[in-house]
Design a protein around this motif. Structure first.
Motif, PDB file in Angstrom:
ATOM      1  N   ARG A  41      15.487   1.644   0.299  1.00 26.51           N
ATOM      2  CA  ARG A  41      14.245   2.110  -0.240  1.00 26.51           C
ATOM      3  C   ARG A  41      13.295   2.835  -0.039  1.00 26.51           C
ATOM      4  O   ARG A  41      12.594   2.124   1.109  1.00 26.51           O
ATOM      5  N   LYS A  89       7.710 -14.038  -7.100  1.00 24.12           N
ATOM      6  CA  LYS A  89       8.717 -14.976  -6.402  1.00 24.12           C
ATOM      7  C   LYS A  89       8.953 -15.506  -5.450  1.00 24.12           C
ATOM      8  O   LYS A  89       9.798 -16.129  -5.685  1.00 24.12           O
ATOM      9  N   LEU A 104       1.942   1.298 -10.225  1.00 28.54           N
ATOM     10  CA  LEU A 104       2.502   0.657  -9.262  1.00 28.54           C
ATOM     11  C   LEU A 104       1.964   1.468  -8.053  1.00 28.54           C
ATOM     12  O   LEU A 104       2.012   0.757  -7.199  1.00 28.54           O
ATOM     13  N   HIS A 110      10.156   0.601  -6.975  1.00 32.35           N
ATOM     14  CA  HIS A 110       9.915  -0.238  -5.416  1.00 32.35           C
ATOM     15  C   HIS A 110       9.862   0.218  -4.497  1.00 32.35           C
ATOM     16  O   HIS A 110       8.804   0.418  -3.780  1.00 32.35           O
ATOM     17  N   SER A 111       9.405   1.732  -4.874  1.00 38.69           N
ATOM     18  CA  SER A 111       9.615   2.908  -3.766  1.00 38.69           C
ATOM     19  C   SER A 111       7.956   3.292  -3.110  1.00 38.69           C
ATOM     20  O   SER A 111       7.185   2.761  -2.224  1.00 38.69           O
ATOM     21  N   ARG A 155       4.801  -5.540  -8.018  1.00 34.71           N
ATOM     22  CA  ARG A 155       6.079  -5.488  -7.831  1.00 34.71           C
ATOM     23  C   ARG A 155       6.346  -4.820  -9.469  1.00 34.71           C
ATOM     24  O   ARG A 155       5.868  -5.096 -10.109  1.00 34.71           O
ATOM     25  N   LEU A 156       7.361  -3.885 -10.087  1.00 34.07           N
ATOM     26  CA  LEU A 156       7.408  -3.489 -11.231  1.00 34.07           C
ATOM     27  C   LEU A 156       7.003  -4.976 -11.777  1.00 34.07           C
ATOM     28  O   LEU A 156       6.672  -4.827 -13.082  1.00 34.07           O
ATOM     29  N   SER A 158      10.753  -6.221 -17.032  1.00 37.03           N
ATOM     30  CA  SER A 158      10.666  -4.950 -16.588  1.00 37.03           C
ATOM     31  C   SER A 158      11.931  -3.818 -16.738  1.00 37.03           C
ATOM     32  O   SER A 158      12.526  -3.754 -16.086  1.00 37.03           O
ATOM     33  N   SER A 161      12.485  -0.182 -15.715  1.00 35.60           N
ATOM     34  CA  SER A 161      13.071   0.578 -15.074  1.00 35.60           C
ATOM     35  C   SER A 161      14.024   1.562 -14.937  1.00 35.60           C
ATOM     36  O   SER A 161      14.697   2.285 -14.623  1.00 35.60           O
ATOM     37  N   ARG A 210       6.045   0.606  -3.804  1.00 31.77           N
ATOM     38  CA  ARG A 210       5.137  -0.616  -3.079  1.00 31.77           C
ATOM     39  C   ARG A 210       5.308   0.271  -1.605  1.00 31.77           C
ATOM     40  O   ARG A 210       4.219  -0.373  -0.818  1.00 31.77           O
ATOM     41  N   HIS A 211       6.258   0.604  -0.933  1.00 25.45           N
ATOM     42  CA  HIS A 211       6.490   1.032   0.147  1.00 25.45           C
ATOM     43  C   HIS A 211       5.788   2.115   0.222  1.00 25.45           C
ATOM     44  O   HIS A 211       4.764   2.294   1.497  1.00 25.45           O
TER      45      HIS A 211
END
Length: 383
Positions: free
Chosen positions: A177, A250, A211, A316-317, A217-218, A293, A297, A319-320
């Motif tokens: 990702r 999580k 986000l 999720h990108s 996280r989503l 989600s 998504s 978060r990166h």
């Protein structure tokens, strides 16, 4: 004599411990000498079933995740094709790992593979040449087997975990990702949802913004309750936790407080939340397989495809992107991990370290550049 507790239907009416009704669950328990316990020998699949049942009984994993783990361990045990787990050694673990490189992805979706053993499926796939498991998937399988084997050691079924730290190939570039660059973000925040100010659901507007500017996280965002948006020490914050019905995080490190970026305040996020007459912020998102989600998504995946964003770029990108932006600003890893809800990999920090003050965290949040969102109208002016 060493003693242990085991389950057996023998009523002990003389023990005062059992006189109170609050201990009714223990009425059918009694103490027997450990030396008299006989452990029945179980085959690998029976042990796997006990392990999976323990996940349902004591774990916090969702049913979807448990079923996936059951499927993975079953596949490996069928590859192994030996009933006794104690016959497994490092060489066999390596053979299993290497075999997985030839196993087709989504094998159960192809009629050609029905009724075949894993070995026969892999052999047939050499002719059919269907896509095989990715390096990332294989690494996940090995990790799950290692977790299973560790449990087996703790329950005296085996003595050695041969999957522990078993080397695997690193993920290919296509499997990783990636973070969004400025060009990607320009495309996302100039979607028709923002330029035409017409969208079917409120989350179409808010989720990409949240986000980008929270790093959350989503599912953490999709499951938010209105009361999770609070004023803390004079600063508006999101509270990420699992205290409300159907919420989940999580792991223990994921519960955290995230100050709300000034751009979100400008766009009217707090006012939007306060205007809701529902418990959840995005009540239109329904629970699916334990996650709120799911539909968000799927929606973003369609938008991503329509914008021509390539593989490795998904929800999720963000978060990166968030983490990369803060790293480039010289923010310490500890602060970034705090905002992302990651473990610090330090007992001192994870268990005993004090949480950062919201006044410290808000300064870090404001380092996320919101200038390319300047054209977006506040939510209440969208019509």
């Amino acid at each position: 004599m060493q003693q242990s507790i085991t389950s057996k239907v023998v009523k002990n009416s003389f023990n005062p411990l059992f006189a109170d009704s609050s201990f009714s669950e223990l009425d059918d328990m009694f103490i027997i000498p450990k030396s008299k316990k006989i452990k029945k020998i179980k085959n690998s699949f029976e042990i796997k079933d006990i392990y999976i049942q323990s996940k349902y009984n004591f774990g916090k994993a969702l049913e979807k995740s448990i079923k996936q783990e059951d499927k993975i361990i079953t596949l490996v045990l069928k590859i192994f094709a030996i009933d006794d787990l104690n016959e497994l050694d490092r060489e066999n673990a390596e053979i299993i790992r290497n075999f997985l490189k030839h196993y087709p992805k989504n094998a159960n979706k192809y009629d050609e593979f029905k009724g075949l053993t894993p070995l026969d499926i892999a052999k047939l796939n050499k002719k059919l040449n269907k896509a095989t498991l990715s390096a990332r998937t294989i690494r996940g399988i090995i990790q799950k087997m290692s977790t299973f084997c560790s449990w087996c050691i703790n329950h005296n079924y085996i003595s050695t975990n041969y999957f522990y730290k078993l080397p695997t190939l690193p993920p290919k570039v296509d499997d990783i990702r990636l973070a969004f660059d400025n060009e990607h973000l320009e495309k996302i925040f100039n979607m028709p949802d923002y330029t035409s100010w017409k969208f079917k659901h409120n989350y179409y507007y808010w989720i990409p913004l949240l986000l980008l500017l929270t790093g959350a996280r989503l599912n953490e965002l999709c499951q938010l309750w209105c009361k999770d948006v609070q004023l803390i020490d004079g600063i508006w914050c999101l509270i990420i936790h699992e205290k409300n019905e159907k919420q989940r995080v999580k792991n223990i490190h994921s519960a955290r407080i995230i100050p709300i970026h000034s751009t979100l305040l400008r766009l009217g996020f707090v006012e939007f939340v306060q205007s809701k007459n529902t418990k959840r912020v995005f009540s239109e998102l329904k629970l699916f397989n334990g996650y709120y989600s799911h539909n968000a998504s799927k929606w973003f995946s369609r938008r991503r495809a329509s914008l021509g964003l390539g593989k490795g770029l998904d929800a999720h990108s963000f978060r990166h992107t968030f983490a990369t932006a803060l790293k480039r600003k010289g923010v310490s890893t500890v602060l970034i991990e705090e905002l992302l809800g990651h473990s610090h990999n330090s007992i001192s920090l994870d268990l005993y370290g004090k949480k950062f003050q919201t006044s410290e965290l808000v300064n870090i949040i404001e380092l996320i550049d919101g200038s390319h969102l300047s054209h977006i109208k506040p939510f209440n002016l969208r019509k």
